[in-house]
Enzyme design. Structure first.
Site, mmCIF file in Angstrom:
data_model
loop_
_atom_site.group_PDB
_atom_site.id
_atom_site.type_symbol
_atom_site.label_atom_id
_atom_site.label_comp_id
_atom_site.label_asym_id
_atom_site.label_seq_id
_atom_site.Cartn_x
_atom_site.Cartn_y
_atom_site.Cartn_z
ATOM 1 N N SER A 18 3.461 82.094 49.850
ATOM 2 C CA SER A 18 2.522 82.788 48.969
ATOM 3 C C SER A 18 1.160 83.033 49.616
ATOM 4 O O SER A 18 0.485 84.016 49.304
ATOM 5 C CB SER A 18 2.327 81.984 47.670
ATOM 6 N N ASP A 192 -7.703 76.597 44.724
ATOM 7 C CA ASP A 192 -7.097 75.733 43.708
ATOM 8 C C ASP A 192 -6.594 74.418 44.307
ATOM 9 O O ASP A 192 -5.792 73.726 43.697
ATOM 10 C CB ASP A 192 -5.931 76.454 43.027
ATOM 11 N N HIS A 195 -4.138 77.022 47.752
ATOM 12 C CA HIS A 195 -4.261 78.393 48.236
ATOM 13 C C HIS A 195 -5.698 78.678 48.689
ATOM 14 O O HIS A 195 -6.617 77.920 48.396
ATOM 15 C CB HIS A 195 -3.835 79.376 47.136
#
Length: 242
Positions: A18, A192, A195
């Site tokens: 991601s 967070d 990320h």
């Protein structure tokens, strides 16, 4: 209509989880690299959110065709996995990959790339960044699960990535070490706890370009600069193989 050669851009492929998938967002590290390589390379995002290295090595042959390596014209590939592999087995067994298998998977990815004509000198491993446990625990609670990643474990996977890179003969961007160099506050680079923040994206783009630039420095500017186009006979300029 006269025949002319189709223009083909070299490719830089960003392969990862991601953190790679979202890198094309505004001010993302992938967007920054793509901007730097405009008119030189196509930067192709092959980020797969949630994937680990085990799934990555399985799917890679579907992403890069090894039948005609020369036609693919791949200038570089970044390989950025580890953040999901490092998930704790007892808290997130679906994504967890044991440390030794993770290292072997990275080596297998390098072998698969080589079979597709991408030599090790064109590959850059990116080691996962450090985890900020308090921030990531909040994210986990919002999803109804316990803290499933630890700072110390992420460090082990980052080191395994660096070691594997040395064994494979590929470059490595060691985010784990660089983000904590000289005692700097690495949490500023995270949005967070896992990320990247805007500052983290800038950090990755800056340091990755330091490794990537040498692979693309000699690539030509594709199609003539507008000021070099012959206005009286633009076809001579624009349809040339040069």
């Amino acid at each position: 209509m006269s025949k002319f050669k189709t223009v083909s851009w070299p490719k830089v492929i960003l392969f990862g989880d991601s953190i790679t998938q979202v890198s094309f967002q505004a001010k993302g590290w992938g967007s920054d690299i793509a901007d730097k390589l405009a008119r030189k390379c196509d930067v192709v995002n092959r980020g797969l959110s949630g994937y680990n290295s085990r799934w990555a090595k399985i799917v890679l042959p579907r992403l890069i065709n090894n039948q005609n390596p020369a036609e693919q014209n791949i200038a570089a590939v970044t390989v950025f996995f580890g953040a999901n592999d490092a998930a704790l087995e007892d808290k997130n067994s679906r994504q967890h990959v044991p440390l030794q298998e993770y290292a072997e998977n990275l080596k297998e990815i390098t072998r698969l790339l080589a079979s597709a004509g991408v030599s090790p000198d064109k590959v850059i491993f990116i080691a996962p960044p450090p985890i900020h446990e308090p921030a990531w625990e909040k994210e986990c609670k919002l999803k109804g699960c316990p803290l499933n990643r630890l700072y110390s474990v992420a460090g082990q996977y980052a080191q395994a990535c660096v070691t594997a890179a040395g064994q494979c003969g590929v470059d490595v961007l060691d985010l784990w070490t660089l983000m904590q160099k000289d005692g700097q506050d690495y949490t500023l680079y995270l949005s967070d706890g896992l990320h990247l923040s805007e500052k983290g994206n800038q950090f990755v783009a800056q340091h990755l370009w330091g490794l990537l630039e040498k692979l693309v420095a000699d690539l030509p500017f594709i199609l003539p600069y507008w000021g070099d186009v012959d206005p009286k006979s633009p076809e001579n300029s624009l349809l040339s193989d040069q």
